[in-house]
Write a protein that holds these residues in place. Structure first.
Motif, short mmCIF file in Angstrom:
data_model
loop_
_atom_site.label_atom_id
_atom_site.label_comp_id
_atom_site.label_asym_id
_atom_site.label_seq_id
_atom_site.Cartn_x
_atom_site.Cartn_y
_atom_site.Cartn_z
N ARG A 777 -2.36 -1.91 13.01
CA ARG A 777 -3.07 -3.87 12.14
C ARG A 777 -3.52 -2.75 11.20
O ARG A 777 -4.05 -3.63 10.60
CB ARG A 777 -3.49 -4.58 13.99
N ALA A 778 -5.28 -2.22 11.66
CA ALA A 778 -6.02 -1.92 10.44
C ALA A 778 -5.61 -1.23 9.56
O ALA A 778 -6.10 -2.11 8.41
CB ALA A 778 -6.97 -1.42 11.39
N GLU A 779 -4.59 -0.54 9.50
CA GLU A 779 -3.60 -0.07 8.24
C GLU A 779 -3.20 -0.97 7.25
O GLU A 779 -3.02 -0.93 6.30
CB GLU A 779 -3.25 1.48 8.45
N LEU A 780 -2.39 -1.38 7.90
CA LEU A 780 -1.88 -2.26 7.21
C LEU A 780 -3.45 -3.68 6.62
O LEU A 780 -2.33 -3.80 5.37
CB LEU A 780 -1.07 -4.23 8.44
N ASN A 781 -3.74 -3.77 6.96
CA ASN A 781 -4.64 -4.70 5.91
C ASN A 781 -5.20 -3.75 4.81
O ASN A 781 -5.27 -4.70 3.72
CB ASN A 781 -5.42 -5.61 7.75
N LEU A 782 -5.61 -2.59 5.25
CA LEU A 782 -5.99 -2.11 4.43
C LEU A 782 -5.08 -1.90 3.43
O LEU A 782 -5.89 -1.56 2.19
CB LEU A 782 -6.28 -0.62 5.09
N ALA A 783 -3.86 -1.66 3.99
CA ALA A 783 -3.15 -1.40 2.70
C ALA A 783 -2.55 -2.55 1.46
O ALA A 783 -2.64 -2.43 0.49
CB ALA A 783 -1.30 -1.07 2.98
N LEU A 784 -2.98 -3.78 2.16
CA LEU A 784 -3.15 -4.76 1.59
C LEU A 784 -3.92 -4.97 0.78
O LEU A 784 -4.18 -5.98 -0.67
CB LEU A 784 -2.92 -6.56 2.67
N CYS A 785 -5.18 -4.63 1.34
CA CYS A 785 -6.54 -4.45 1.08
C CYS A 785 -6.72 -3.63 -0.88
O CYS A 785 -6.64 -4.05 -2.08
CB CYS A 785 -7.85 -4.08 1.18
N LEU A 786 -5.61 -2.44 -0.33
CA LEU A 786 -5.70 -1.47 -1.21
C LEU A 786 -4.76 -2.59 -3.07
O LEU A 786 -4.56 -2.25 -4.25
CB LEU A 786 -5.02 -0.64 -0.86
N LEU A 787 -3.67 -3.17 -2.67
CA LEU A 787 -3.10 -3.37 -3.11
C LEU A 787 -2.94 -4.81 -3.68
O LEU A 787 -2.83 -5.18 -4.87
CB LEU A 787 -1.19 -4.07 -2.76
N ARG A 788 -3.95 -5.79 -3.61
CA ARG A 788 -4.98 -6.47 -4.08
C ARG A 788 -5.36 -6.57 -4.76
O ARG A 788 -6.19 -6.70 -6.11
CB ARG A 788 -5.47 -7.29 -2.84
N GLY A 789 -6.04 -4.80 -4.58
CA GLY A 789 -7.10 -4.54 -5.70
C GLY A 789 -6.89 -4.04 -6.39
O GLY A 789 -7.71 -3.17 -7.10
N GLY A 790 -5.43 -3.52 -6.25
CA GLY A 790 -4.58 -3.45 -7.66
C GLY A 790 -4.34 -1.23 -7.42
O GLY A 790 -3.27 -0.87 -8.40
N ASN A 791 -4.83 -0.56 -6.55
CA ASN A 791 -3.95 0.64 -6.48
C ASN A 791 -2.23 0.57 -5.41
O ASN A 791 -2.87 0.85 -4.17
CB ASN A 791 -5.09 1.44 -5.53
N ARG A 792 -2.18 0.95 -6.35
CA ARG A 792 -0.48 0.15 -5.64
C ARG A 792 -0.29 1.69 -4.86
O ARG A 792 1.27 1.56 -4.06
CB ARG A 792 0.33 -0.03 -6.78
N ALA A 793 -0.22 2.80 -5.72
CA ALA A 793 0.30 4.27 -5.53
C ALA A 793 -0.26 3.95 -3.69
O ALA A 793 0.64 4.62 -3.54
CB ALA A 793 0.24 4.88 -5.83
N ASP A 794 -1.73 4.48 -3.52
CA ASP A 794 -1.67 4.34 -1.89
C ASP A 794 -1.59 3.59 -1.05
O ASP A 794 -1.28 3.42 0.30
CB ASP A 794 -3.38 4.40 -1.90
N ALA A 795 -1.22 2.01 -1.58
CA ALA A 795 -0.83 0.85 -0.78
C ALA A 795 0.97 1.31 -0.25
O ALA A 795 0.40 1.17 0.65
CB ALA A 795 -1.05 -0.22 -2.24
N GLY A 796 1.12 1.16 -1.53
CA GLY A 796 2.46 1.84 -1.45
C GLY A 796 3.45 2.68 0.07
O GLY A 796 3.46 2.64 1.21
N GLU A 797 2.38 3.91 -0.15
CA GLU A 797 2.56 5.09 0.75
C GLU A 797 2.25 4.61 1.90
O GLU A 797 2.69 4.50 3.13
CB GLU A 797 1.74 6.44 0.54
N LEU A 798 1.04 4.10 1.82
CA LEU A 798 0.34 3.51 3.36
C LEU A 798 0.67 2.01 3.79
O LEU A 798 1.36 1.50 4.81
CB LEU A 798 -1.26 3.31 3.55
N LEU A 799 1.64 1.16 3.65
CA LEU A 799 2.89 0.57 4.07
C LEU A 799 3.45 1.00 4.98
O LEU A 799 4.18 0.32 5.58
CB LEU A 799 2.98 -0.70 2.96
N THR A 800 4.63 2.26 3.93
CA THR A 800 5.41 2.93 4.55
C THR A 800 5.47 3.88 5.92
O THR A 800 6.15 3.15 6.74
CB THR A 800 6.04 3.45 3.26
N ASN A 801 4.21 4.15 5.75
CA ASN A 801 3.79 5.21 6.61
C ASN A 801 3.18 3.89 8.19
O ASN A 801 3.88 4.11 9.47
CB ASN A 801 2.90 5.77 6.74
N VAL A 802 2.90 2.91 7.83
CA VAL A 802 2.49 2.01 9.13
C VAL A 802 3.64 1.21 9.59
O VAL A 802 3.79 1.68 10.91
CB VAL A 802 1.57 0.99 7.99
#
Length: 1003
Positions: A777-802
């Motif tokens: 749950r915490a990682e999902l929110n981090l992925a969305l924080c990264l995505l909203r902040g513009g870091n799409r590459a890290d966000a996409g990888e983390l979303l898949t892993n979560v």
């Protein structure tokens, strides 16, 4: 200068090549492989001949056949070589004198044993290779074959041949001690070896399947000892239960040198990743022993360049990317050879007769021959007993077992009772634990007051204890090896675990007097209760609880009236909820409620406690309608019996409010919570954990209602109070911290949110582990924080892993899994495979419709997201109809000013514009700005999206002046709020129309 010696020379048979034929017993294959490799590296040709010695063939003839082999003949001398057949030392002495002595120069030998050998072995002049390192062993081997010891290897230094057999692989753990009575199976072992070696990388999985007692575990252990020298890592895991398998596989992490926290979920993830990559070791062998339920662990079977061996009674492993190899009962020849080695006093015809009566089942042959060798009973008399002489009421306990097995066990138990009666008592105690690894240390660690006299003596007297365990071991009733507590090299019975085969467990458990059954089960229940760490929320205790949970069913703890045992059950349920073992917890919770209601009565305090834990687990699996009905009925009954200020009633109402939140009835939930919080304050004070829980839950409801500022204020207060009361790393403190970060993100404060959430993720991984739902749950929110902040590459990888983590842990229909699936699907729509996004989106909607009532905001939001997918694939009209329906439904569900509704309106105005309804689009975007400004503020990202969208609609109406004004004001506010280089600012500056992604909030 000394004269160079001539290496292995031709033998006059017309072959000028230097050849060595290695003759070895299958048991010593690892030595043969190492010796052959060393010879081949120095340019020799090697021929391997596995020595076989069928009893019907005279030994002289077999040796004469061996003499026909090419080149020099090197015999690997060991007790195994001479025992095959089996043959007496006298037979061997005569044959060696007759065949080998006349041409001794053709034969050579190395000795790899310190056991007593036939005296005529001296003619072979074996060089001793035991108790030394590889270099000295190689020197002695070459010296015995008259090879130059300074010869250079034929290949480079990078060559990686078989490991020196006396050297353990780099990483070695949990492997049972080698069975020195292992017999036969050579063809099957070679088949297993070639299947694994011939498999493609990532597909080296082999399941050894067969009936109980057939020797699958012993076969796997023998495979390890024969072929283990070819691996750098050999790790043995008890895989009967998922929770045990995860814990034991995770213990490999420090052995691989992986840097992880102490929690086994985090270590497990690191181990699987390391094995998949083959870093730091690519030559690994993992053995999953007793994996009879593929559905429980198939998703956790590692892939990579190494190999996996599974032992199982279940051939369904073939459906999970595993090759299958059936382990049958012994052939009659193997049975006879085994019996004669186990019971030398029996003749070959007697062994054949016994094997026939016992249907060649290895486990039964082992146990029966072991004690029959010490008995004066003839085989004929024993078989007469098997056929009914001792018990006319013999029944089959299981379709897996031979008909005679029950009677054979009656005979064996009588033998044990006559010699060391305490061994029978210990064996019966063991059957109230789960079969497999029995933590008998719990019996020794428990208080010994008020125990039955025979058990008190057994548990208090170390000598008697060792005597009982050794007696069971002597007849192969138990093994001393265990993953956690291996027996020492002296064979001492002081180890803290024993291994009891499932087949033996079932038979002994059934064949027990009722009085002893009552006494022994009570002892085991008390032992489990004494082992209760007492704090299921403390992650440091989770390993202990994981071990205890496996034994609850077999000790039938639910029927105990002992308060300590009942506390253990409640603590285990609590642990299973915190650890994310929801499905197993639901099963235990349901059994607990059903049993305790009958045993204690509907209104007993422990029944209400069990109801609370069961409801938490049931809710976490997504079965919310069932949970609401359960808790509403409980609340009604408690209010009637105890009144509205009773703590049990208040806790039940809090659970009911959680159900209402999940069901989308946010106003009703908040109304209950606004009553609960001050009530708890009045009864318990501000700093009680239950008061803080009530405050925390109010924050959840406010966030679901779109009141992000109010929710964040509550989360901040709760976080500060929990840090003082529970400390910073308590799971509830981390939950509050994560909730605070979610609200920061929802308010558009992306940088702050990411900073808080990144810390929260690190802490969650340390405290509850990588695979815990709280961490995901915490990682999902981090992925969305990264995505909203513009870091799409890290966000996409983390979303898949979560998402993968949720699917492994909870399955693909859990509500938390679906939340991750929604966000990952939105990312895939914009940055991945659009066709896959469409298929997945339809699946998400279908799963939500199955779990939640029609009209639920999550179903509506998933449909709104899908409208964007349809727009992207060109189905504009279909997308338009779907988003309009979603807007109407969301308005009805949560009101026209809720952020969910405002987001649907932003998307609906875009679709109206796209299909040519320009006036309607501009009217909708204008109204959306007004409501968003009032609800969220003028510079909230969603309000800014509505303003940018409205500028596009004005351009569609050719009102360019007003469009330019609205756009410039929006761009200015975007740059000030998110920054001039933020992806949303840049996108708006490029006049890309914004869209809104529905995101299911944590409930």
């Amino acid at each position: 200068m000394s004269e160079a010696r001539t290496p292995v020379s031709p033998t006059g048979r017309g072959n000028a090549r230097q050849t060595v034929t290695i003759s070895f017993a299958g048991f010593n294959r690892a030595w043969a492989a190492w010796i052959g490799d060393r010879l081949e590296q120095h340019g020799l040709r090697v021929v391997y001949l596995r020595w076989d010695s069928p009893a019907e063939e005279p030994l002289v003839n077999l040796l004469r056949d061996l003499a026909l082999a090419e080149g020099r003949i090197l015999i690997l001398v060991s007790e195994w070589y001479f025992q095959l057949g089996p043959r007496t030392h006298e037979e061997w002495n005569a044959a060696l004198r007759e065949v080998v002595a006349p041409e001794a120069s053709r034969f050579a030998a190395v000795s790899i044993t310190n056991a007593s050998l036939p005296t005529a072995t001296a003619v072979l002049a074996p060089a001793n290779l035991t108790n030394m390192g590889a270099d000295e062993a190689e020197r002695r081997l070459f010296d015995r074959l008259d090879l130059p010891v300074d010869a250079q290897p034929a290949t480079g230094a990078a060559h990686r041949g078989p490991r020196f057999p006396a050297a353990t692989p780099e990483v070695w753990g949990g492997v049972p001690r080698r069975n020195t009575r292992f017999t036969g199976r050579d063809g099957l072992l070679n088949d297993a070896y070639h299947r694994l070696q011939g498999s493609e990388p990532g597909a080296g999985v082999l399941t050894l399947h067969g009936m109980s007692g057939v020797g699958k575990t012993q076969f796997a252990a023998e495979y390890v000892y024969r072929f283990g020298s070819e691996y750098d890592v050999v790790w043995w895991v008890n895989a009967e239960k998922r929770v045990t398998y995860r814990r034991l596989l995770a213990e490999l992490a420090p052995k691989l040198g992986l840097s992880t926290g102490a929690e086994y979920g985090e270590r497990l993830r690191a181990v699987r990743d390391s094995l998949r990559r083959g870093d730091p070791y690519s030559r690994w062998l993992l053995i999953l022993d007793g994996a009879d339920e593929p559905d429980q662990i198939w998703d956790l079977v590692p892939t990579g360049p190494g190999h996996v061996i599974i032992t199982s009674r279940n051939p369904e492993w073939g459906e999970h990317n595993s090759q299958l190899l059936e382990v049958p009962v012994y052939s009659r020849e193997e049975s006879v050879a085994f019996i004669r080695r186990r019971a030398p006093r029996l003749t070959e015809p007697e062994a054949d007769q016994l094997a026939d009566a016992l249907e060649d089942l290895p486990l039964l042959l082992d146990q029966t021959a072991g004690w029959l060798n010490d008995s004066d009973l003839s085989v004929d008399d024993y078989i007469a007993l098997l056929e009914g002489g001792i018990d006319q009421d013999v029944v089959k306990v299981s379709a897996d077992f031979p008909l005679a097995f029950q009677t054979a066990w009656s005979i064996l138990l009588n033998k044990l009772r006559e010699t060391v009666p305490e061994s029978v008592a210990l064996l019966r105690l063991c059957t109230f634990f789960a079969p497999g690894f029995i933590p008998v240390r719990l019996l020794k660690e428990m208080p010994h007051d008020d125990l039955p006299e025979e058990l008190s003596g057994l548990l208090d007297d170390p000598l008697l204890w060792n005597k009982a365990v050794n007696q069971l071991r002597q007849y192969s009733v138990v093994r001393l090896e265990s993953h956690e507590f291996p027996a020492d090299e002296t064979g001492s019975a002081s180890g803290e675990s024993v291994y009891l085969h499932r087949m033996v467990h079932q038979i002994v458990h059934k064949d027990m007097p009722d009085e002893e059954r009552r006494e022994y089960i009570d002892v085991v229940r008390r032992a489990l209760a004494a082992a209760d760490p007492g704090r299921p929320t403390d992650t440091r205790n989770w390993d202990a609880y994981a071990e205890i949970v496996a034994h609850l069913k077999y000790a039938d703890v639910l029927k105990s009236s002992d308060r300590n045992v009942q506390n253990l059950v409640l603590n285990c349920l609590r642990y299973m909820w915190f650890a994310g073992e929801y499905n197993s917890g639901v099963k235990l919770g349901k059994r607990t409620l059903d049993t305790w209601r009958r045993l204690l009565g509907e209104s007993h305090a422990r029944v209400w406690e069990a109801t609370f834990h069961y409801a938490n687990l049931l809710r976490s699996t997504g079965r919310v309608l069932e949970t609401e009905a359960l808790e509403r009925a409980a609340a009604d009954q408690l209010r009637e019996e105890r009144g509205e200020r009773d703590l049990e009633y208040l806790r039940t109402v809090a659970g009911l409010a959680a159900d209402l939140r999940i069901l989308g009835r946010y106003d009703e939930a908040l109304e209950l919570e606004r009553w609960l919080y001050p009530t708890y304050q009045e009864l318990l004070g501000d700093q009680d954990s239950r008061t803080l829980n009530a405050l925390n839950n109010m924050g959840f409801s406010l966030r679901l209602l779109g009141k992000y500022e109010e929710s964040m204020d509550i989360d901040r207060r709760t976080l500060e109070a929990r840090r003082l009361l529970l400390k910073a790393r308590h799971p509830w403190t981390l939950l509050s911290e994560g909730s605070y970060a979610i609200n920061l993100r929802l308010l558009g404060r992306y940088g702050e949110a990411e900073s808080v959430q990144a810390k929260n993720v690190r802490e969650c991984r340390i405290v509850v582990g990588k695979d815990n739902p709280g961490t995901l749950r915490a990682e999902l929110n981090l992925a969305l924080c990264l995505l909203r902040g513009g870091n799409r590459a890290d966000a996409g990888e983390l979303l898949t892993n979560v998402l993968e983590g949720y699917e492994r842990k909870l399955g693909d229909t859990a509500l938390e899994t679906l939340s991750a699936a929604v966000s990952q699907n939105c990312f895939a729509r914009e940055h991945g495979d659009i066709d896959q996004a469409r298929e997945t989106g339809e699946s998400i909607i279908a799963r939500y419709e199955m779990l939640l009532p029609e009209g639920h905001p999550f179903i509506i939001g998933a449909r709104a997201n899908h409208a964007l997918v349809l727009r992207s694939v060109g189905e504009r009209e279909h997308a338009h109809v779907l988003i309009e329906q979603s807007l109407a439904d969301m308005t009805a569900a949560v009101g026209d000013s809720h952020p969910y509704t405002l987001g649907c309106a932003v998307n609906a105005s875009a679709l109206r514009n796209l299909v040519g309804e320009t006036d309607s689009a501009a009217e909708l975007s204008r109204g959306t700005i007004s409501r968003a400004t009032e609800t969220l503020g003028r510079t909230h990202p969603l309000t800014l999206s509505a303003r940018v969208a409205h500028a596009a609609d004005l351009r569609g109406l050719r009102d360019r002046q007003q469009a330019e004004k609205v756009e410039q004001e929006a761009l200015s506010d975007l740059a000030a709020t998110l920054g001039p280089q933020h992806v949303h600012t840049i996108s708006a500056r490029s006049r890309n129309r914004p869209y809104w992604d529905f995101e299911p909030q944590t409930t």
